[in-house]
Design a protein around this motif. Sequence first.
Motif, PDB file in Angstrom:
ATOM      1  N   UNK A  65     -15.637  20.228 -33.726  1.00  0.00           N
ATOM      2  CA  UNK A  65     -16.878  19.386 -34.025  1.00  0.00           C
ATOM      3  C   UNK A  65     -17.390  18.846 -32.768  1.00  0.00           C
ATOM      4  N   UNK A  66     -18.474  19.175 -32.203  1.00  0.00           N
ATOM      5  CA  UNK A  66     -18.924  18.644 -30.873  1.00  0.00           C
ATOM      6  C   UNK A  66     -20.331  18.180 -30.865  1.00  0.00           C
ATOM      7  N   UNK A  67     -20.655  17.312 -29.951  1.00  0.00           N
ATOM      8  CA  UNK A  67     -21.796  17.019 -29.595  1.00  0.00           C
ATOM      9  C   UNK A  67     -22.112  16.844 -28.113  1.00  0.00           C
ATOM     10  N   UNK A  68     -23.159  17.621 -27.675  1.00  0.00           N
ATOM     11  CA  UNK A  68     -23.666  17.582 -26.514  1.00  0.00           C
ATOM     12  C   UNK A  68     -25.181  16.732 -26.333  1.00  0.00           C
ATOM     13  N   UNK A  69     -25.139  15.666 -25.512  1.00  0.00           N
ATOM     14  CA  UNK A  69     -26.282  15.091 -25.225  1.00  0.00           C
ATOM     15  C   UNK A  69     -26.823  15.101 -23.740  1.00  0.00           C
ATOM     16  N   UNK A  70     -28.008  15.908 -23.408  1.00  0.00           N
ATOM     17  CA  UNK A  70     -28.477  15.829 -21.981  1.00  0.00           C
ATOM     18  C   UNK A  70     -29.678  15.095 -21.765  1.00  0.00           C
ATOM     19  N   UNK A  71     -29.866  14.913 -20.653  1.00  0.00           N
ATOM     20  CA  UNK A  71     -31.331  14.631 -19.974  1.00  0.00           C
ATOM     21  C   UNK A  71     -32.068  15.812 -19.195  1.00  0.00           C
ATOM     22  N   UNK A 116     -31.255  29.250 -31.143  1.00  0.00           N
ATOM     23  CA  UNK A 116     -29.882  29.284 -31.224  1.00  0.00           C
ATOM     24  C   UNK A 116     -29.300  30.771 -31.235  1.00  0.00           C
ATOM     25  N   UNK A 117     -28.365  30.785 -30.448  1.00  0.00           N
ATOM     26  CA  UNK A 117     -27.703  31.957 -30.329  1.00  0.00           C
ATOM     27  C   UNK A 117     -26.305  31.913 -30.171  1.00  0.00           C
ATOM     28  N   UNK A 150     -18.419  22.212 -38.616  1.00  0.00           N
ATOM     29  CA  UNK A 150     -18.231  23.602 -39.475  1.00  0.00           C
ATOM     30  C   UNK A 150     -19.020  24.768 -38.623  1.00  0.00           C
ATOM     31  N   UNK A 151     -19.672  25.474 -39.225  1.00  0.00           N
ATOM     32  CA  UNK A 151     -20.619  26.467 -38.852  1.00  0.00           C
ATOM     33  C   UNK A 151     -22.106  26.120 -38.548  1.00  0.00           C
ATOM     34  N   UNK A 152     -22.521  24.687 -38.763  1.00  0.00           N
ATOM     35  CA  UNK A 152     -23.701  24.315 -38.684  1.00  0.00           C
ATOM     36  C   UNK A 152     -24.198  23.813 -37.307  1.00  0.00           C
ATOM     37  N   UNK A 153     -25.206  24.268 -36.749  1.00  0.00           N
ATOM     38  CA  UNK A 153     -25.720  23.793 -35.551  1.00  0.00           C
ATOM     39  C   UNK A 153     -27.082  23.182 -35.631  1.00  0.00           C
ATOM     40  N   UNK A 154     -27.204  22.108 -35.018  1.00  0.00           N
ATOM     41  CA  UNK A 154     -28.300  21.252 -35.284  1.00  0.00           C
ATOM     42  C   UNK A 154     -28.743  20.901 -33.742  1.00  0.00           C
ATOM     43  N   UNK A 155     -30.039  20.805 -33.538  1.00  0.00           N
ATOM     44  CA  UNK A 155     -30.588  20.384 -32.014  1.00  0.00           C
ATOM     45  C   UNK A 155     -31.662  19.347 -32.231  1.00  0.00           C
ATOM     46  N   UNK A 164     -31.964  23.694 -37.277  1.00  0.00           N
ATOM     47  CA  UNK A 164     -30.699  23.640 -37.910  1.00  0.00           C
ATOM     48  C   UNK A 164     -30.404  24.994 -38.355  1.00  0.00           C
ATOM     49  N   UNK A 165     -29.322  25.487 -38.017  1.00  0.00           N
ATOM     50  CA  UNK A 165     -28.700  27.053 -38.562  1.00  0.00           C
ATOM     51  C   UNK A 165     -27.271  26.749 -38.683  1.00  0.00           C
ATOM     52  N   UNK A 166     -26.880  27.990 -39.665  1.00  0.00           N
ATOM     53  CA  UNK A 166     -25.481  28.028 -39.895  1.00  0.00           C
ATOM     54  C   UNK A 166     -25.035  29.393 -39.725  1.00  0.00           C
ATOM     55  N   UNK A 167     -23.907  29.548 -39.144  1.00  0.00           N
ATOM     56  CA  UNK A 167     -23.259  30.864 -38.784  1.00  0.00           C
ATOM     57  C   UNK A 167     -22.021  30.904 -39.819  1.00  0.00           C
ATOM     58  N   UNK A 168     -22.150  31.999 -40.861  1.00  0.00           N
ATOM     59  CA  UNK A 168     -21.569  32.259 -41.915  1.00  0.00           C
ATOM     60  C   UNK A 168     -20.021  32.440 -41.461  1.00  0.00           C
TER      61      UNK A 168
END
Length: 219
Positions: A65-71, A116-117, A150-155, A164-168
């Motif tokens: 479970x990861x978070x990336x924050x950029x400027x 998201x890819x 999990x499998x859910x990616x949110x930007x 927000x997308x989910x990879x099954x």
Amino acid sequence: MTYKTSFPLAENPISENGNWVNGQAEGLDWSNVSTIPGFARGEQAPDSGTYNDSVALVAGVWGPNQTVETTVKDLVSGGNSTREVEIRLRSTVTAHNSTGYEVFWSARPSDPYLQVARWNGPLNSFKILGSTRAGVGMTSGDTFMATIVGGTITAYINGVQKIQVTDSHPFSSGNPGIGFYLENSGRNPAPQAEYGFSSFKATDTLAESTISVQPSAGH
């Protein structure tokens, strides 16, 4: 773990004391990321007929479970080339193989989009999981953040959720990082100096240590 940097060094490819792995240096088929003080950018040879994005991932063992924050830093004033800044989540890069997730944002004001890819491994093998054009115009200084749980990616842009997308069938492990892409520039790599990141912070749920990159002498 937490890793944060404002890219204080001049490096090609980015290393910051061995804390990054790069798309060409390690992956061979992709491109590296370079830095000058306060700015990270791509080093891609554009219009090669492949998706040879610039890629740099933070080394080490990361929780899933990861978070990336950029400027973002966007000096683009025109031009018709495709220009993207990218957040990588739960990603890997080894010789001829790169897996994981890419959240990419158009740095071209006249063509805003956020997508998201899923990267499947070999060069050019990927699947778009979701896309939006609503309220995603880029301004230099914007905060660009993405998470995977999990499998859910949110930007998010400036703290506002945009997609927000989910990879099954998600990848179970990998590392956070950044990337860039350039296309339709007439094989001219120069536009890569006009867009990138001025800061980066990655965290996971195993936040036992913090690594901060400090300027070296002379910077």
